[in-house]
Design an enzyme around this catalytic site. Structure first.
Site, PDB file in Angstrom:
ATOM      1  N   ARG A 198      -7.049  -8.085   3.579  1.00  0.00           N
ATOM      2  CA  ARG A 198      -6.434  -7.487   4.757  1.00  0.00           C
ATOM      3  C   ARG A 198      -6.707  -8.325   5.997  1.00  0.00           C
ATOM      4  O   ARG A 198      -7.810  -8.828   6.185  1.00  0.00           O
ATOM      5  CB  ARG A 198      -6.966  -6.065   4.986  1.00  0.00           C
ATOM      6  CG  ARG A 198      -6.639  -5.072   3.876  1.00  0.00           C
ATOM      7  CD  ARG A 198      -5.158  -4.719   3.868  1.00  0.00           C
ATOM      8  NE  ARG A 198      -4.830  -3.734   2.857  1.00  0.00           N
ATOM      9  CZ  ARG A 198      -4.493  -4.013   1.602  1.00  0.00           C
ATOM     10  NH1 ARG A 198      -4.432  -5.284   1.211  1.00  0.00           N
ATOM     11  NH2 ARG A 198      -4.213  -3.056   0.751  1.00  0.00           N
ATOM     12  N   GLU A 257     -10.186  -0.904  16.416  1.00  0.00           N
ATOM     13  CA  GLU A 257     -10.337  -0.202  17.695  1.00  0.00           C
ATOM     14  C   GLU A 257     -10.594   1.290  17.517  1.00  0.00           C
ATOM     15  O   GLU A 257      -9.902   1.984  16.789  1.00  0.00           O
ATOM     16  CB  GLU A 257      -9.080  -0.366  18.548  1.00  0.00           C
ATOM     17  CG  GLU A 257      -9.182   0.364  19.887  1.00  0.00           C
ATOM     18  CD  GLU A 257      -7.931   0.236  20.717  1.00  0.00           C
ATOM     19  OE1 GLU A 257      -7.981   0.582  21.918  1.00  0.00           O
ATOM     20  OE2 GLU A 257      -6.899  -0.219  20.187  1.00  0.00           O
ATOM     21  N   GLU A 299     -13.928   2.400  34.837  1.00  0.00           N
ATOM     22  CA  GLU A 299     -12.472   2.378  34.789  1.00  0.00           C
ATOM     23  C   GLU A 299     -11.860   3.388  35.753  1.00  0.00           C
ATOM     24  O   GLU A 299     -10.812   3.123  36.356  1.00  0.00           O
ATOM     25  CB  GLU A 299     -11.979   2.646  33.361  1.00  0.00           C
ATOM     26  CG  GLU A 299     -12.256   1.526  32.387  1.00  0.00           C
ATOM     27  CD  GLU A 299     -11.542   0.231  32.760  1.00  0.00           C
ATOM     28  OE1 GLU A 299     -10.450   0.301  33.367  1.00  0.00           O
ATOM     29  OE2 GLU A 299     -12.076  -0.841  32.449  1.00  0.00           O
ATOM     30  N   PRO A 341      -5.887   2.430  12.616  1.00  0.00           N
ATOM     31  CA  PRO A 341      -6.904   2.045  11.635  1.00  0.00           C
ATOM     32  C   PRO A 341      -6.394   1.200  10.487  1.00  0.00           C
ATOM     33  O   PRO A 341      -7.192   0.590   9.771  1.00  0.00           O
ATOM     34  CB  PRO A 341      -7.441   3.393  11.135  1.00  0.00           C
ATOM     35  CG  PRO A 341      -6.316   4.349  11.370  1.00  0.00           C
ATOM     36  CD  PRO A 341      -5.663   3.884  12.641  1.00  0.00           C
ATOM     37  N   GLY A 342      -5.070   1.129  10.303  1.00  0.00           N
ATOM     38  CA  GLY A 342      -4.532   0.281   9.245  1.00  0.00           C
ATOM     39  C   GLY A 342      -4.555  -1.194   9.591  1.00  0.00           C
ATOM     40  O   GLY A 342      -4.418  -2.040   8.699  1.00  0.00           O
ATOM     41  N   ALA A 344      -7.796   3.973  31.582  1.00  0.00           N
ATOM     42  CA  ALA A 344      -8.399   3.522  30.325  1.00  0.00           C
ATOM     43  C   ALA A 344      -8.766   2.056  30.453  1.00  0.00           C
ATOM     44  O   ALA A 344      -8.253   1.343  31.319  1.00  0.00           O
ATOM     45  CB  ALA A 344      -7.437   3.739  29.157  1.00  0.00           C
ATOM     46  N   LEU A 384     -11.024  -1.482  28.223  1.00  0.00           N
ATOM     47  CA  LEU A 384     -11.749  -2.033  27.085  1.00  0.00           C
ATOM     48  C   LEU A 384     -13.255  -1.944  27.277  1.00  0.00           C
ATOM     49  O   LEU A 384     -13.755  -1.985  28.409  1.00  0.00           O
ATOM     50  CB  LEU A 384     -11.362  -3.502  26.885  1.00  0.00           C
ATOM     51  CG  LEU A 384      -9.896  -3.814  26.614  1.00  0.00           C
ATOM     52  CD1 LEU A 384      -9.688  -5.323  26.560  1.00  0.00           C
ATOM     53  CD2 LEU A 384      -9.445  -3.163  25.327  1.00  0.00           C
ATOM     54  N   GLU A 442      -2.156  -4.508  36.694  1.00  0.00           N
ATOM     55  CA  GLU A 442      -2.711  -3.374  37.429  1.00  0.00           C
ATOM     56  C   GLU A 442      -2.301  -3.367  38.901  1.00  0.00           C
ATOM     57  O   GLU A 442      -2.404  -2.334  39.575  1.00  0.00           O
ATOM     58  CB  GLU A 442      -4.232  -3.371  37.312  1.00  0.00           C
ATOM     59  CG  GLU A 442      -4.722  -3.057  35.906  1.00  0.00           C
ATOM     60  CD  GLU A 442      -6.236  -2.984  35.826  1.00  0.00           C
ATOM     61  OE1 GLU A 442      -6.895  -3.313  36.840  1.00  0.00           O
ATOM     62  OE2 GLU A 442      -6.756  -2.580  34.775  1.00  0.00           O
ATOM     63  N   ARG A 486       3.554  -2.559  30.124  1.00  0.00           N
ATOM     64  CA  ARG A 486       2.971  -2.995  28.855  1.00  0.00           C
ATOM     65  C   ARG A 486       3.952  -3.962  28.200  1.00  0.00           C
ATOM     66  O   ARG A 486       5.023  -3.554  27.721  1.00  0.00           O
ATOM     67  CB  ARG A 486       2.688  -1.803  27.939  1.00  0.00           C
ATOM     68  CG  ARG A 486       1.638  -0.852  28.481  1.00  0.00           C
ATOM     69  CD  ARG A 486       0.300  -1.544  28.693  1.00  0.00           C
ATOM     70  NE  ARG A 486      -0.760  -0.607  29.073  1.00  0.00           N
ATOM     71  CZ  ARG A 486      -2.006  -0.988  29.356  1.00  0.00           C
ATOM     72  NH1 ARG A 486      -2.330  -2.274  29.332  1.00  0.00           N
ATOM     73  NH2 ARG A 486      -2.916  -0.083  29.680  1.00  0.00           N
ATOM     74  N   GLU A 502      -9.324   1.814  38.356  1.00  0.00           N
ATOM     75  CA  GLU A 502      -7.900   2.086  38.162  1.00  0.00           C
ATOM     76  C   GLU A 502      -7.371   3.221  39.022  1.00  0.00           C
ATOM     77  O   GLU A 502      -6.165   3.261  39.309  1.00  0.00           O
ATOM     78  CB  GLU A 502      -7.617   2.400  36.686  1.00  0.00           C
ATOM     79  CG  GLU A 502      -7.778   1.213  35.760  1.00  0.00           C
ATOM     80  CD  GLU A 502      -7.030   1.381  34.449  1.00  0.00           C
ATOM     81  OE1 GLU A 502      -6.576   2.504  34.160  1.00  0.00           O
ATOM     82  OE2 GLU A 502      -6.902   0.389  33.712  1.00  0.00           O
TER      83      GLU A 502
END
Length: 226
Positions: A42, A125, A98, A120-121, A81, A83, A150, A69, A102
Site C-alpha cells: 500500500r 491523518e 490555530e 484511513p484508506g 483547523a 496541522l 489564509e 482549497r 485563523e
C-alpha cells in the site's frame, strides 16, 4: 456485550520505503502481512495529523471560515483547523494556536468533540476536534498576520439550524465542518433539553497516533531509476 470501539493493530511490516518527498506530506510504500491476507502493498500519505475547532458564541452560533482549497478548486466553508506541524506540540496547544491565528479569538472553555481518521484508506491523518466556548477577541495589535490562502479568509457566524440545512443540501462539503456542525447541533440540542452531553476533557488520550516514528523525512527517496 463488549464496548463498541476501534481496535489498534500493527501487522508484520516487511518493507517500508519513502517513495515521494512532498512539500507538506510524504508518500510511503509499505509491504505487510495480515493473518487473512499476507504480502499486501500500500502507498499512503505520511501525515502529521491535525486539529479542528468548533467555536460557539453566546448566541449559540457556530463560526465558519471560508478558504480556498486548490485540489478541489473551490472556496470551502470550514471551521478553524491546522496541522500538527510543530514537533512535540500537544493537540490542545495547537488548537489554541490555530484559533488565534485563523480567527483572532481565544476561548476559556474547551472540550473534545471527537477524534477522527479522515481518509484511513490512504493517509495516516487523524484529527482531534475541539469545542471552544466563552470566547474573546485577540487585541488588534497582537493578531496574527495571515498569508497565502489564509490572506483571503472570510468569516461568518451561522445559526446551527442554518448550518445543518447547508450540510443536508450539499452546500457545505468540507468533512470536518460537517462533523463539527453535527456534533455542535447534538450538544446544543441536549443542553436546551436539560440533558447535557458528556464530553471528554482536553487531556483525554487519543487511541490512534498519527503515523509512526519511521515515517520521518530522513529516509532515502526511492525512484524508478533505483
Amino acid at each position: 456485550m463488549s464496548t463498541l470501539q476501534d481496535e489498534t493493530h500493527t501487522p508484520n511490516i516487511t518493507a517500508s520505503e519513502l517513495v515521494y518527498r512532498g512539500a507538506v506530506w510524504d508518500v510511503r510504500r509499505e509491504t505487510f502481512d495480515l493473518p487473512e491476507a499476507p504480502g499486501l502493498v500500500r502507498d499512503m500519505m505520511a501525515h502529521t495529523g491535525a486539529v479542528g475547532v468548533a467555536v460557539v458564541d453566546e448566541q449559540q452560533r457556530i463560526l465558519l471560515i471560508q478558504q480556498y482549497r486548490h485540489p478541489v478548486r473551490a472556496r470551502l466553508w470550514e471551521v478553524p483547523a491546522g496541522l500538527l506541524d510543530v514537533a512535540g506540540e500537544d493537540p490542545f496547544d495547537a488548537a489554541k494556536r490555530e484559533l488565534v491565528e485563523e480567527a483572532d479569538l481565544t476561548a476559556k472553555r474547551w472540550e473534545v468533540l471527537s477524534d477522527s481518521c479522515l481518509t484511513p484508506g490512504g493517509s495516516s491523518e487523524t484529527m482531534r476536534l475541539f469545542l471552544a466556548r466563552d470566547i474573546s477577541l485577540v487585541p488588534e495589535a497582537e493578531r496574527h498576520e495571515r498569508s497565502e490562502e489564509e490572506a483571503g479568509l472570510r468569516f461568518r457566524w451561522v445559526d446551527i439550524d442554518e448550518a445543518l440545512d447547508a450540510v443536508v443540501m450539499g452546500r457545505i462539503t468540507n468533512a470536518i465542518a460537517q462533523l463539527a456542525i453535527l456534533q455542535v447541533s447534538r450538544v446544543l440540542r441536549a443542553e436546551a433539553e436539560g440533558s447535557p452531553v458528556s464530553l471528554r476533557s482536553v487531556e483525554a488520550p487519543r487511541r490512534l497516533v498519527d503515523g509512526r516514528a519511521d515515517f520521518g523525512r530522513g529516509a532515502e527517496v526511492i525512484t524508478d531509476e533505483d
